[in-house]
Design an enzyme around this catalytic site. Structure first.
Site, mmCIF file in Angstrom:
data_model
loop_
_atom_site.group_PDB
_atom_site.id
_atom_site.type_symbol
_atom_site.label_atom_id
_atom_site.label_comp_id
_atom_site.label_asym_id
_atom_site.label_seq_id
_atom_site.Cartn_x
_atom_site.Cartn_y
_atom_site.Cartn_z
ATOM 1 N N ASP A 45 21.415 -23.340 -6.751
ATOM 2 C CA ASP A 45 22.697 -23.561 -6.082
ATOM 3 C C ASP A 45 22.520 -23.326 -4.575
ATOM 4 O O ASP A 45 22.057 -22.254 -4.173
ATOM 5 C CB ASP A 45 23.701 -22.557 -6.684
ATOM 6 C CG ASP A 45 25.108 -22.735 -6.141
ATOM 7 O OD1 ASP A 45 25.306 -23.582 -5.249
ATOM 8 O OD2 ASP A 45 25.994 -22.007 -6.633
ATOM 9 N N GLU A 98 2.412 -12.745 14.322
ATOM 10 C CA GLU A 98 1.671 -12.416 13.104
ATOM 11 C C GLU A 98 1.161 -13.709 12.463
ATOM 12 O O GLU A 98 0.830 -13.739 11.281
ATOM 13 C CB GLU A 98 2.516 -11.598 12.136
ATOM 14 C CG GLU A 98 3.826 -12.224 11.729
ATOM 15 C CD GLU A 98 4.610 -11.355 10.756
ATOM 16 O OE1 GLU A 98 4.084 -11.056 9.679
ATOM 17 O OE2 GLU A 98 5.754 -10.973 11.094
ATOM 18 N N CYS A 117 6.799 -8.261 12.180
ATOM 19 C CA CYS A 117 7.902 -8.779 13.005
ATOM 20 C C CYS A 117 8.292 -7.818 14.132
ATOM 21 O O CYS A 117 9.217 -8.110 14.896
ATOM 22 C CB CYS A 117 9.110 -9.067 12.124
ATOM 23 S SG CYS A 117 8.706 -10.059 10.693
ATOM 24 N N THR A 120 13.388 -18.554 3.001
ATOM 25 C CA THR A 120 13.461 -17.712 4.205
ATOM 26 C C THR A 120 12.314 -18.020 5.177
ATOM 27 O O THR A 120 11.965 -17.194 6.011
ATOM 28 C CB THR A 120 13.470 -16.206 3.854
ATOM 29 O OG1 THR A 120 12.222 -15.845 3.253
ATOM 30 C CG2 THR A 120 14.597 -15.858 2.903
ATOM 31 N N HIS A 165 16.599 -7.569 13.573
ATOM 32 C CA HIS A 165 15.605 -8.506 13.049
ATOM 33 C C HIS A 165 16.242 -9.239 11.861
ATOM 34 O O HIS A 165 16.858 -8.618 11.003
ATOM 35 C CB HIS A 165 14.355 -7.742 12.599
ATOM 36 C CG HIS A 165 13.441 -8.579 11.763
ATOM 37 N ND1 HIS A 165 12.951 -9.786 12.205
ATOM 38 C CD2 HIS A 165 12.962 -8.415 10.499
ATOM 39 C CE1 HIS A 165 12.193 -10.326 11.266
ATOM 40 N NE2 HIS A 165 12.191 -9.512 10.214
ATOM 41 N N SER A 182 7.413 -5.299 8.807
ATOM 42 C CA SER A 182 6.930 -4.772 7.526
ATOM 43 C C SER A 182 5.608 -4.049 7.693
ATOM 44 O O SER A 182 4.812 -4.371 8.571
ATOM 45 C CB SER A 182 6.764 -5.923 6.535
ATOM 46 O OG SER A 182 8.013 -6.434 6.174
HETATM 47 N N1 CAA Z 1 26.334 -18.203 -4.431
HETATM 48 C C1 CAA Z 1 26.413 -17.256 -3.471
HETATM 49 N N2 CAA Z 1 25.572 -16.174 -3.411
HETATM 50 C C2 CAA Z 1 24.605 -16.081 -4.344
HETATM 51 C C3 CAA Z 1 24.470 -17.040 -5.374
HETATM 52 C C4 CAA Z 1 25.394 -18.136 -5.406
HETATM 53 N N3 CAA Z 1 25.317 -19.080 -6.337
HETATM 54 N N4 CAA Z 1 23.425 -16.674 -6.154
HETATM 55 C C5 CAA Z 1 22.922 -15.529 -5.624
HETATM 56 N N5 CAA Z 1 23.631 -15.181 -4.541
HETATM 57 C C6 CAA Z 1 23.415 -14.039 -3.639
HETATM 58 C C7 CAA Z 1 22.955 -12.770 -4.358
HETATM 59 O O1 CAA Z 1 24.060 -12.049 -4.869
HETATM 60 C C8 CAA Z 1 22.244 -12.055 -3.209
HETATM 61 O O2 CAA Z 1 23.182 -11.446 -2.359
HETATM 62 P P1 CAA Z 1 23.239 -9.840 -2.198
HETATM 63 O O3 CAA Z 1 21.860 -9.404 -1.824
HETATM 64 O O4 CAA Z 1 24.229 -9.619 -1.111
HETATM 65 O O5 CAA Z 1 23.640 -9.330 -3.531
HETATM 66 C C9 CAA Z 1 21.619 -13.185 -2.413
HETATM 67 O O6 CAA Z 1 22.307 -14.388 -2.807
HETATM 68 C C10 CAA Z 1 20.137 -13.394 -2.699
HETATM 69 O O7 CAA Z 1 19.999 -13.516 -4.082
HETATM 70 P P2 CAA Z 1 18.789 -12.779 -4.823
HETATM 71 O O8 CAA Z 1 18.740 -11.340 -4.427
HETATM 72 O O9 CAA Z 1 18.855 -13.092 -6.270
HETATM 73 O O10 CAA Z 1 17.578 -13.577 -4.137
HETATM 74 P P3 CAA Z 1 16.080 -13.647 -4.542
HETATM 75 O O11 CAA Z 1 15.671 -12.511 -5.374
HETATM 76 O O12 CAA Z 1 15.834 -15.012 -5.094
HETATM 77 O O13 CAA Z 1 15.322 -13.560 -3.115
HETATM 78 C C11 CAA Z 1 14.712 -12.338 -1.144
HETATM 79 C C12 CAA Z 1 15.857 -12.928 -1.964
HETATM 80 C C13 CAA Z 1 14.135 -11.125 -1.873
HETATM 81 C C14 CAA Z 1 15.246 -11.934 0.204
HETATM 82 C C15 CAA Z 1 13.590 -13.427 -0.975
HETATM 83 O O14 CAA Z 1 14.101 -14.536 -0.305
HETATM 84 C C16 CAA Z 1 12.388 -12.900 -0.224
HETATM 85 O O15 CAA Z 1 11.495 -12.288 -0.826
HETATM 86 N N6 CAA Z 1 12.316 -13.155 1.121
HETATM 87 C C17 CAA Z 1 11.181 -12.739 1.944
HETATM 88 C C18 CAA Z 1 11.182 -11.248 2.193
HETATM 89 C C19 CAA Z 1 12.236 -10.807 3.175
HETATM 90 O O16 CAA Z 1 12.765 -11.591 3.928
HETATM 91 N N7 CAA Z 1 12.489 -9.492 3.187
HETATM 92 C C20 CAA Z 1 13.439 -8.933 4.132
HETATM 93 C C21 CAA Z 1 13.081 -7.529 4.553
HETATM 94 S S1 CAA Z 1 11.369 -7.449 5.141
HETATM 95 C C22 CAA Z 1 11.426 -8.077 6.742
HETATM 96 O O17 CAA Z 1 12.462 -8.152 7.314
HETATM 97 C C23 CAA Z 1 10.161 -8.547 7.369
HETATM 98 C C24 CAA Z 1 10.149 -10.041 7.318
HETATM 99 O O18 CAA Z 1 10.552 -10.701 8.271
HETATM 100 C C25 CAA Z 1 9.661 -10.683 6.108
#
Ligand code: CAA
Length: 391
Positions: free
Chosen positions: A32, A82, A114, A155, A236, A311
């Site tokens: 979605d 990075e 970052c 992302t 960030h 990170s």
């Molecule tokens: N409509 C609206 N919202 C929805 C939805 C829908 N149909 N389905 C899910 N969502 C929401 C969820 O509720 C969730 O929101 P909340 O966190 O507010 O509850 C959000 O969408 C994301 O859903 P998930 O948690 O299920 O997502 P995921 O597990 O598939 O992946 C992630 C999310 C872990 C961030 C992943 O994209 C990822 O691993 N990204 C890379 C790592 C990252 O960015 N980490 C951030 C901190 S580290 C950092 O900052 C350094 C860096 O730059 C990497």
């Protein structure tokens, strides 16, 4: 050391040639698109063309700064990334050459995920405190790349943000107080043999939030401002919802009650560019700063916070004050144009670009001319990266 006011005198944004809409990605991944747009707060991501990399984006971001202020006083170039293109040579040297900067200049690349642009900014202010006549060019440039089909793929992104750091700055005074947090953890990393990062997504979010709380506590212990004094926050932004999450977590930790309107007022103006560029790793917090300054019109003399997280991990909470008259020095029109002029990439070409590997054989490998940016990576030949200025 003299008592010199230092900070950001100019800042300029560049990004990649292509853009991939999250609706397209969501359709291809069978998810979605509301999850990506509302859940993560991402509408689109920049995708580099075959003849673009962190060097071409960095040079493109920095050139308008050199055009405006000249190169004579640039004594140091700090390239934060990075997405290094060489284990030995600094990517900053290619930028130095493309921009025709003076030989009487030190050039170095900095890495800590970052976070490194904030280290570069701090190092620059220290150099200027010792020699207020010098200008330091800080450029953060990164391409965020994860495995296709992974939860992290939405992302991804790419951008560069160049800053001229000087004495008596026209845009932002960096305050001496800052708070730090460092710890050796494995939340996100990229081993030398991989083109794509490895990430423990949920752990990385927790680690980011914990680091921000700790860095802010250190900031306060060192005489930093009360959180309520800040007019806005530039976090960030690996995805823009992360800024909201981190700020809410910090407020909860401090026992401050805040509703959606308070969170919106604190961080939303800083998220407009990242929402459509995607993660730009080292550049992300400063892309957030550009977005904030370009979209809020009431910040003169106001304190703002830059909250940097890399990170692995290092975080810094940094106070700054916006300089009266700053709007005359912004590049709001050019920054918006850099984003708007991107070309939509279809999913097939996106996959080809994503999966392309750097040829390791030492042969001559020209790149097709794809980008319309002023600099391009023309070829890799005999293990050398051959850049050219095209405009
Ligand atoms: N409509 C609206 N919202 C929805 C939805 C829908 N149909 N389905 C899910 N969502 C929401 C969820 O509720 C969730 O929101 P909340 O966190 O507010 O509850 C959000 O969408 C994301 O859903 P998930 O948690 O299920 O997502 P995921 O597990 O598939 O992946 C992630 C999310 C872990 C961030 C992943 O994209 C990822 O691993 N990204 C890379 C790592 C990252 O960015 N980490 C951030 C901190 S580290 C950092 O900052 C350094 C860096 O730059 C990497």
């Amino acid at each position: 050391m003299t008592d010199v006011t230092t900070g950001i005198h100019d800042l300029s944004l560049a990004t990649a040639h292509y853009v991939l809409d999250q609706t397209t990605l969501a359709r291809e991944l069978g998810i979605d698109d509301a999850k990506l747009k509302d859940g993560l707060g991402q509408d689109a991501m920049s995708v580099p063309a075959a003849d673009e990399d962190i060097v071409t984006m960095a040079a493109t971001a920095a050139r308008p700064i050199i055009d405006r202020h000249g190169a004579d006083r640039v004594r140091t170039v700090l390239l934060a990334t990075e997405t290094g293109v060489d284990q030995s040579k600094s990517a900053g040297l290619y930028v130095h050459g493309l921009l025709g900067l003076p030989h009487t200049c030190r050039v170095v690349e900095l890495k800590q995920a970052c976070y490194s642009a904030t280290a570069a900014l701090q190092f620059a202010t220290a150099l200027i405190a010792r020699d207020p006549e010098q200008h330091v060019l800080v450029v953060a440039s990164d391409i965020a790349k994860y495995k296709r089909g992974s939860a992290a793929e939405p992302t991804q992104g790419a951008a560069a943000l160049a800053m001229l750091v000087t004495a008596d700055p026209a845009i932002l005074r960096v305050e001496p107080s800052s708070g730090m947090h460092s710890e050796d953890i494995m939340d996100f990393w990229r081993p030398n043999y991989r083109a794509e990062a490895v990430v423990d997504g949920k752990f990385s979010i927790d680690a980011y939030q914990r680091a921000v709380v700790s860095a802010f506590a250190d900031y306060r212990e060192r005489g930093g401002r009360d959180l309520a004094e800040f007019a806005a926050f530039c976090y960030h932004q690996p995805f823009t919802k992360m800024a909201v999450k981190a700020h809410r977590h910090l407020l909860d930790h401090l026992g401050v009650t805040a509703g959606p309107a308070d969170l919106h007022a604190a961080v939303n103006a800083s998220t407009h560019y990242n929402r459509v560029l995607g993660n730009s790793y080292a550049a992300s917090a400063y892309v957030g700063l550009a977005s904030l300054l370009d979209h809020r019109d009431d910040l003169a003399d106001q304190p703002i916070a830059i909250v940097s997280y890399g990170s692995g991990s290092v975080a810094e909470f940094l106070g700054a004050t916006v300089v009266p008259g700053y709007r005359d020095h912004l590049r709001s029109v050019e920054n918006a144009a850099a984003i708007d002029q991107r070309k939509t990439v279809d999913y097939t070409r996106y996959c080809e670009l994503h999966d392309a590997c750097t040829p390791p054989d030492g042969g001559h490998h020209p790149n097709p001319q794809e980008t319309t940016a002023p600099f391009r990576l023309a070829a890799i030949s005999q293990h050398k990266r051959l850049y050219e200025a095209v405009a």
